[in-house]
Enzyme design. Sequence first.
Site, short mmCIF file in Angstrom:
data_model
loop_
_atom_site.label_atom_id
_atom_site.label_comp_id
_atom_site.label_asym_id
_atom_site.label_seq_id
_atom_site.Cartn_x
_atom_site.Cartn_y
_atom_site.Cartn_z
N GLU A 115 0.90 -1.09 -0.17
CA GLU A 115 0.12 0.16 -0.13
C GLU A 115 0.89 1.21 -0.19
O GLU A 115 0.59 2.25 -0.48
CB GLU A 115 -0.99 0.04 1.19
CG GLU A 115 -2.00 1.22 1.37
CD GLU A 115 -2.71 1.12 2.52
OE1 GLU A 115 -3.55 1.89 2.70
OE2 GLU A 115 -2.56 0.23 3.40
N GLU A 246 -9.99 5.86 0.43
CA GLU A 246 -9.66 4.20 0.17
C GLU A 246 -9.92 4.01 -1.08
O GLU A 246 -11.07 3.89 -1.50
CB GLU A 246 -10.35 3.26 1.24
CG GLU A 246 -9.96 3.58 2.72
CD GLU A 246 -8.69 2.98 3.16
OE1 GLU A 246 -8.08 2.63 2.29
OE2 GLU A 246 -8.46 2.95 4.39
#
Length: 282
Positions: A115, A246
Amino acid sequence: MVAVRRAIVPFLLAGALLLTGCSDDVPAAPVPLTTRTVTPTTVTSAPSPVTSPVLSSSVAAPPPVASGRVVVLDPGHNGGNGSHPAEINRQVPAGRGQTKPCNTTGTATNAGYPEHAFTWDVAQRVGKALAGKGIRVVYTRQNDTGVGPCVDRRAAIGNEAAADAVVSIHADGSTAAGANGFHVAYSAPPLNAAQGEPSTRLAQVVRDTLRTSGFSTSNYIGGNGLSARSDLGGLNLSTRPAVLVECGNMRNAAEAARMTSEEGRQQYASTLAAAIEAYLAS
């Protein structure tokens, strides 16, 4: 992030290293919205846009944005977090009387693409696009090899820059079957004026722009692409309009493929840049 998105990071560290995405806590129930549906760093170069075969290749051009505006981009996590457990597990203020770990390692795709690398790459691309429009861009971290900064410091960077908008860029790591889609988190209930209408409007503009550009809203968290949160320190401590995006679920095969590809990251970046410009012009 919710408990279902804890990432399993492929190394063991001494001393209870927290391996997770953005948050341990369960998000608050969505709050109905009544509004409509630090130091500066030099923006680095990003690869030229590549048309994605998966999503719409065009993003509606936003209205002109006056130069001189300030945007803080907060690429989630950092590449050195995993090797510094003592630092990132240190408790720091998180707003609303809470304390939380300084930071976390973030999640990764099943193939191991992290990520922190995704958020750093997308943030650089967004920053280049915004700087080209005369917007001053400030990043909360200067590279993808460091540690932190802690969530309270990330919020402070936006506050000190007097940012017109703060956008924190993340990706989720839910292992729930079929979990996919993006969501945009905002602080609720608001703790100051900036967390009220300005932040909810920013959240809606980002949500609407992502959806119009072909990205699907989350089918497992929040509602209609929005998620009211009271547990995210970076949002709670902000005195500027701020949201956390997100971008999708890294454990979903299709979304992982998009995030791993250069053209997919450019698609995310072009859309987020357009959303920020549209918000600043509104």
